[in-house]
Design an enzyme around this catalytic site. Structure first.
Site, PDB file in Angstrom:
ATOM      1  N   HIS A 146       0.843  -1.188   0.000  1.00  0.00           N
ATOM      2  CA  HIS A 146       0.000   0.000   0.000  1.00  0.00           C
ATOM      3  C   HIS A 146       0.880   1.239   0.000  1.00  0.00           C
ATOM      4  CE1 HIS A 146      -3.196   2.788   1.032  1.00  0.00           C
ATOM      5  NE2 HIS A 146      -3.989   1.859   0.545  1.00  0.00           N
ATOM      6  N   ASP A 159      -8.025  -5.295  -0.560  1.00  0.00           N
ATOM      7  CA  ASP A 159      -8.469  -6.129  -1.683  1.00  0.00           C
ATOM      8  C   ASP A 159      -8.179  -7.614  -1.478  1.00  0.00           C
ATOM      9  OD1 ASP A 159      -9.486  -4.154  -3.511  1.00  0.00           O
ATOM     10  OD2 ASP A 159      -7.439  -3.415  -3.597  1.00  0.00           O
TER      11      ASP A 159
HETATM   12  N1  COA Z   1       4.110  -7.362  -4.738  1.00  0.00           N
HETATM   13  C1  COA Z   1       5.451  -7.382  -4.873  1.00  0.00           C
HETATM   14  N2  COA Z   1       6.209  -6.293  -4.737  1.00  0.00           N
HETATM   15  C2  COA Z   1       5.594  -5.136  -4.440  1.00  0.00           C
HETATM   16  C3  COA Z   1       4.213  -5.053  -4.282  1.00  0.00           C
HETATM   17  C4  COA Z   1       3.472  -6.227  -4.435  1.00  0.00           C
HETATM   18  N3  COA Z   1       2.147  -6.216  -4.292  1.00  0.00           N
HETATM   19  N4  COA Z   1       3.876  -3.792  -3.977  1.00  0.00           N
HETATM   20  C5  COA Z   1       5.004  -3.102  -3.962  1.00  0.00           C
HETATM   21  N5  COA Z   1       6.046  -3.902  -4.248  1.00  0.00           N
HETATM   22  C6  COA Z   1       7.446  -3.527  -4.351  1.00  0.00           C
HETATM   23  C7  COA Z   1       7.706  -2.911  -5.712  1.00  0.00           C
HETATM   24  O1  COA Z   1       8.040  -3.876  -6.684  1.00  0.00           O
HETATM   25  C8  COA Z   1       8.813  -1.956  -5.409  1.00  0.00           C
HETATM   26  O2  COA Z   1      10.014  -2.702  -5.283  1.00  0.00           O
HETATM   27  P1  COA Z   1      11.410  -2.089  -5.798  1.00  0.00           P
HETATM   28  O3  COA Z   1      11.618  -0.859  -4.965  1.00  0.00           O
HETATM   29  O4  COA Z   1      12.371  -3.198  -5.535  1.00  0.00           O
HETATM   30  O5  COA Z   1      11.201  -1.777  -7.244  1.00  0.00           O
HETATM   31  C9  COA Z   1       8.461  -1.440  -4.014  1.00  0.00           C
HETATM   32  O6  COA Z   1       7.703  -2.484  -3.398  1.00  0.00           O
HETATM   33  C10 COA Z   1       7.629  -0.165  -4.045  1.00  0.00           C
HETATM   34  O7  COA Z   1       6.504  -0.399  -4.892  1.00  0.00           O
HETATM   35  P2  COA Z   1       5.698   0.708  -5.642  1.00  0.00           P
HETATM   36  O8  COA Z   1       4.826   0.061  -6.668  1.00  0.00           O
HETATM   37  O9  COA Z   1       6.605   1.799  -6.103  1.00  0.00           O
HETATM   38  O10 COA Z   1       4.820   1.292  -4.443  1.00  0.00           O
HETATM   39  P3  COA Z   1       3.612   2.264  -4.582  1.00  0.00           P
HETATM   40  O11 COA Z   1       3.475   2.963  -3.286  1.00  0.00           O
HETATM   41  O12 COA Z   1       3.727   3.102  -5.807  1.00  0.00           O
HETATM   42  O13 COA Z   1       2.403   1.268  -4.866  1.00  0.00           O
HETATM   43  C11 COA Z   1       0.647  -0.209  -4.689  1.00  0.00           C
HETATM   44  C12 COA Z   1       1.426   0.905  -3.993  1.00  0.00           C
HETATM   45  C13 COA Z   1      -0.591  -0.507  -3.855  1.00  0.00           C
HETATM   46  C14 COA Z   1       0.198   0.267  -6.064  1.00  0.00           C
HETATM   47  C15 COA Z   1       1.541  -1.462  -4.810  1.00  0.00           C
HETATM   48  O14 COA Z   1       1.850  -1.940  -3.530  1.00  0.00           O
HETATM   49  C16 COA Z   1       0.892  -2.530  -5.646  1.00  0.00           C
HETATM   50  O15 COA Z   1       0.997  -2.491  -6.873  1.00  0.00           O
HETATM   51  N6  COA Z   1       0.201  -3.526  -5.013  1.00  0.00           N
HETATM   52  C17 COA Z   1      -0.502  -4.533  -5.760  1.00  0.00           C
HETATM   53  C18 COA Z   1      -1.809  -3.989  -6.299  1.00  0.00           C
HETATM   54  C19 COA Z   1      -2.824  -3.798  -5.220  1.00  0.00           C
HETATM   55  O16 COA Z   1      -3.042  -4.656  -4.390  1.00  0.00           O
HETATM   56  N7  COA Z   1      -3.481  -2.645  -5.259  1.00  0.00           N
HETATM   57  C20 COA Z   1      -4.553  -2.317  -4.338  1.00  0.00           C
HETATM   58  C21 COA Z   1      -4.156  -1.228  -3.416  1.00  0.00           C
HETATM   59  S1  COA Z   1      -5.352  -0.979  -2.152  1.00  0.00           S
END
Ligand code: COA
Length: 373
Positions: free
Chosen positions: A258, A309
Site C-alpha cells: 500500500h 483487496d
Molecule cells: N508485490 C510485490 N512487490 C511489491 C508489491 C506487491 N504487491 N507492492 C510493492 N512492491 C514492491 C515494488 O516492486 C517496489 O520494489 P522495488 O523498490 O524493488 O522496485 C516497491 O515495493 C515499491 O513499490 P511501488 O509500486 O513503487 O509502491 P507504490 O506505493 O507506488 O504502490 C501499490 C502501492 C498498492 C500500487 C503497490 O503496492 C501494488 O501495486 N500492489 C498490488 C496492487 C494492489 O493490491 N493494489 C490495491 C491497493 S489498495
C-alpha cells in the site's frame, strides 16, 4: 518551483474533513473504521460521510428511505446495457458508461446549487447498485430484478443480483465490505473525482472519471486479480512456490502493499475474519488457508502487508459473486466517498492545476519539414 515526487508520493494536495489515515489508523470523520465495521450499516456511513456527523434514528430512516426510493433506473439504461457486447465488455467499463449515461436522464445534471447536488448524490448512490446488478443479470441471460423499497441497501443489492432473498450472513458480509470500502482519504479515484469537479464540471462527470480510475489493477481492479491468482494457484500446497516464482520474476502480488499503510491495512482484518467464516460455511476453506499462507509469506519476505483487496476476494467468491463484479462492488461502496469529496470540493472550490517539472530538451530552433533528415 519545488521538484516533483513520482506518483505524488508524500504530497499533501488538499484539506479534507471526511476521512483520515494517521499512524495506520483509518477513520471516517474521526470515527475509527473498526467501530464502524462492527456496528454500522452502509446507509449510516453514507450519512456520516455526507453530513460529517452520525445520524439520529430519524436521520437514518430518512436516508434509508431516500436511497430505497431512488434505486430504480430508467428503462433506457437497461436497454443500453442489453446493447453491449455481453461476451467481452467488462462490468467496470459497462458501469462507467452507464453512469455517464445516467447523467443524460437527470434533468438537474448541470444544476449546481448545493441542494440539487445533494439530491443527485442520493440518486447516483441509489442507482449505482442497481446498474451493477442489472448488468450482471442481463449478461447471464436473466431479466433485471427491480429493487424493493422495504430492503436495506446491502440486502437490496443482493436481492437485485440474485433475484432471491439473501441470507443474514450474506447481508452482513456485503454490508461490512461496503462500510470498509466507503472512503479512503485522497486515493487515486477520489483525487480524480476532485480534479474533475474542480473545473466546475457536473457530478456525473466526477463519478464517471472516478470509476475510470478505480478500474485499474493498481487500484480497485486488484481484488479481481487476487481471485485470478488464487484460482491459478488452485491448491494450498502450490501457494508458496507460486508466490516465490512471482517475486523472483519481480512481479507484483495483487492485494499486497500500500502507498500509505506500511504496517498493515486496518480494513484487511475484518475481511479476513469474514473470509474465514464464509469459506468454512461453503466448505471451501482452501481459499482462506491459501490466502493466509500468501499473506504471511509476503509479509515475512517482502515486508508487505495485505491490503483491503486481498481478503475481499475470497469473501465475494464465497458469496458466489462473479469475479469481475468484485471491482464494481468496490465502486458501489466508494461512490459514497467520491460523492462526499465532490460535495466538499464544490463547497470550497479552486481549480486543481499542479505543475510538471519539465525534463525535455532545451529550447531549440524549428526545422522546416523539407529540411528534416
Ligand atoms: N508485490 C510485490 N512487490 C511489491 C508489491 C506487491 N504487491 N507492492 C510493492 N512492491 C514492491 C515494488 O516492486 C517496489 O520494489 P522495488 O523498490 O524493488 O522496485 C516497491 O515495493 C515499491 O513499490 P511501488 O509500486 O513503487 O509502491 P507504490 O506505493 O507506488 O504502490 C501499490 C502501492 C498498492 C500500487 C503497490 O503496492 C501494488 O501495486 N500492489 C498490488 C496492487 C494492489 O493490491 N493494489 C490495491 C491497493 S489498495
Amino acid at each position: 518551483m519545488t521538484t516533483s515526487t513520482k506518483g505524488l508520493e508524500g504530497i499533501v494536495a488538499t484539506q479534507s474533513t471526511i476521512s483520515s489515515i494517521i499512524d495506520d489508523q483509518l477513520s471516517y470523520v474521526g470515527y475509527k473504521i473498526d467501530d464502524l465495521a462492527e456496528n454500522s450499516s452502509f446507509e449510516e456511513v453514507i450519512y456520516l460521510l455526507w453530513n460529517l456527523k452520525l445520524p439520529t434514528a430519524a436521520d437514518l430512516e430518512e436516508m434509508k428511505n431516500a436511497l430505497a426510493d431512488n434505486m430504480e433506473i430508467p428503462d433506457a439504461i437497461i436497454d443500453h446495457l442489453r446493447s453491449y457486447d455481453l461476451s467481452t465488455v467488462h462490468p467496470m467499463a459497462a458501469l462507467r458508461t452507464a453512469v455517464s449515461l445516467l447523467g443524460l436522464y437527470d434533468t438537474d445534471a448541470d444544476v449546481m446549487e448545493p441542494e440539487a447536488n445533494k439530491q443527485k448524490a442520493i440518486r447516483i448512490q441509489a442507482k449505482i447498485a442497481t446498474i451493477v446488478a442489472a448488468f450482471s443479470r442481463i449478461r447471464n441471460g436473466q431479466d433485471p430484478v427491480k429493487p424493493k423499497k422495504d430492503l436495506g441497501y446491502a440486502e437490496n443489492f443482493l436481492y437485485m443480483l440474485n433475484g432471491k432473498k439473501a441470507e443474514a450472513i450474506e447481508i452482513e458480509a456485503i454490508n461490512k465490505a461496503l462500510v470498509l470500502h466507503a472512503d479512503h482519504e485522497l486515493n487515486a479515484s477520489t483525487f480524480t473525482a476532485r480534479v474533475c469537479v474542480a473545473t466546475l464540471s457536473d457530478i456525473y462527470s466526477g463519478i464517471t472519471a472516478a470509476i475510470g480510475a478505480l478500474k485499474g489493477p493498481l487500484h480497485g481492479g486488484a481484488n479481481e486479480n487476487v481471485m485470478k491468482m488464487l484460482t491459478e494457484i488452485g491448491d494450498e500446497e502450490n501457494a508458496i512456490p507460486y508466490i516465490e516464482e512471482k517475486l523472483n520474476n519481480k512481479e507484483k502480488i495483487m492485494g499486497m502493499g500500500h502507498r500509505v499503510y506500511k504496517n498493515g491495512d486496518p480494513r484487511a482484518k475484518h475481511l479476513k475474519k469474514m473470509s474465514k467464516e464464509l469459506t468454512k460455511l461453503t466448505g471451501q476453506e482452501k481459499w482462506y488457508n491459501m490466502s493466509v499462507k500468501i499473506e504471511e509469506y509476503v509479509k515475512e519476505n517482502k515486508g508487505l502487508p495485505a491490503n483491503v483487496d486481498f481478503y475481499s476476494a475470497s469473501v465475494y467468491h464465497s458469496l458466489g459473486i462473479d469475479h469481475d463484479l468484485f471491482t464494481p462492488i468496490f465502486a458501489v461502496s466508494r461512490t459514497s466517498g467520491w460523492l462526499a469529496h465532490i460535495l466538499e470540493q464544490y463547497d470550497n472550490n479552486r481549480l486543481i492545476r499542479p505543475r510538471a517539472e519539465y525534463t525535455g530538451p532545451e529550447l531549440q530552433d524549428y526545422v522546416q519539414l523539407t529540411q528534416r533528415g
